[in-house]
Scaffold this motif. Sequence first.
Motif: not given
Lengths: 217, 479
Positions: A160, A163, A166-167, A170-175, A178
């Motif tokens: 977890e 993950i 990474y979020g 790397q995953a820029k702008g993830m709400p 969430v």
Amino acid sequence: MNLSQIDFLAAAAAATAVMMCGITGIQTQFRFLALQTALFSGICLLEGFSSHGQHMAQFIILAAVVLIVKAAGIPLFLMWAANKMSIIRDKGNTASPPVTLIMAFGAIAAGYFLIPQFAVYSAGNPVSAGMAVALLFIGMIFMVTRRLAISQVTGFLIIENGIFLYGLTQAKGMPHLVEMAVVFEALIAVLIAGLVILRINRNFEHIDVTQMRGLRH
Amino acid sequence: MSKLAFLFLIPVIISITGLIPQSARWLPKFSAILMIFQLPLVFGICSPVFSGVEVGSGDFVMDGIGAAFTIITTIIAAAALIQGSMTLPAERLADEHKMSDRHFCLFYTLAGLFICTMYAVPLTKHLGYMWILIEGTTLLSAPLIDYHRSKSSLEATWKYLILCSVGIAFALFGTLLIFASQHNTGAANSLVISQMLENAKNMDPRLLRLGFVFCLLGYGTKSGIFPLHNWLPDAHSEAPSAVSALLSGALLNCALVAVWRLSQLVTAAGQGEIVRQLLIPAGGITVIAASLMLISQHDLKRMLAYSSVEHTGLLTIAIGIGSGQLFMLHAFNHSIVKAALFLMAGNLLYTNGTKTINKLSGLLKSKPVWGILLAAAAFAIAGSPPFGTFISEWLLLKNIFSAGETFAALCVLIGLTITFIAISTHTGRVIFGKAQEPKRSAPVLKWAFVPMILIIVSFIAGISVNPSVMNLLTYLAKR
């Protein structure tokens, strides 16, 4: 490759996961887990600073939630459960801790070599992507090589964390809604798993998953 | 307020009522009556979709696939709770260690919430919410599997919880990779499928393909694709039969709907090849593996669980060849019949006190009505005419050949043949032979009513599929 502050913290988090593989003491494992998760809280803050104040408040809230729920709440609950069951050590199952330690170093190397496959270069901090993948591998190694149900929960939390890393990097702008939900889902999952483990201990008088073979037809 | 909110009304009422331990005496019948009202309510909410109008707004919208799976979930949930209103109180009375009112009512609280999450999964168009809801189904259904609080149900619960949680964690990683793959589209990254579809062509194929692989690993674990199916036979066989029906008839579909939505996105991004390359062989191998594992089963409920793995394989192939209409049709046919079979297995477990096939023989002599129903349901699940499963399997096979997927077609042909032989043999041992002395008595006709209705529905589905029905399903799949 120059390491940014975020990459440095990500590498430090991966290092704590490697160290956990070499430790048999359950309480020490949980302390390292808490440290690892606290480092993610730091990464949250650094991401907030690098957003130049745009989403600063949201990152601070997320960092606080991660620190309180994942870095403090979950390890404390697991420590309480382990104490209640008088669980002190998990000496491992298929591989001894030193062997697991070597496998974890291998996972770090694999994560490093997989950077080109997983990194979002426009997001920066590519090493963090590799460390996130390494945490995924280490979590799986931990789950497979440990004997006790509570260690499987620890392995799941390492996955977890990978993950989450990474979020975050790397995953820029993830709400953020969430991301918060993911943190609370992890909390509920650990609470349910903890309660199931306590029941397993009461019914089977152990929490050794290798001995739970009643359903293997 | 959106009309969709009314979908959740009755399950929420059941959940809240379950919080009152004093309701234990009347809650089963109350929830059964409510679920009977839920059927027309759901058909009413879904009906505009059949004439091309989407229901709902924002991140929760009911399209064709959403409507189809909402109806399937409702039928299965209604069947499970109606049958449960008869069997669960009887089981509770017969239990030596009488279950407390609180524990009994908690079952209904969790079941209501579980049904709510299963309703929400096919309705959401937001990949983040979809993940949260599917993880929610795991957390809510785990205590339902441990309803009997036996050693074996505890072991099954642990396996289910840990394997599905790790699997779903991979799906989260996949979702993040898909989210990150929008970095060079020029638009803001989004998790809303409709927005992602607009920029699909510009998504980074490297991250998108990786994301799809991880999502397939995660949602594949939840739906029981081989070799990620390990938790499924244990959980389905140890749960109370009403829950087994829900798990097999409704929950597996939820995870497959997620795979369907993602496959549509990946195909729109021009990466349809990876969908075919992964899903069709995975489905074919699942069908073969499940059929082989079916041969050596000694436990009736485990046999049904392996049959669910086989049907997951068939549904995976339907998604792989991009046939939304066959995905819906086969999911409907499988869910209906599998729920009937699990509910029948629950009846047998209650009266005979065992699930072991050898100890259930002579059903046709001891309870002819149950014997005939079990035979009909077994033929239906093995894909025999005139039931709905025969039509959907036949059409699927035809489509696999048309798509030029010879390997998958061979897997399906061999798998279905082995399955037919295995299920016929095992069920034959239950139906024929020396009648066993029952441990408990049960009202035979009353307890056969719900499975009988489901088998009749399957029969009607089998004889009523015609080009106009297929056109409607094709239309719904494209909505």
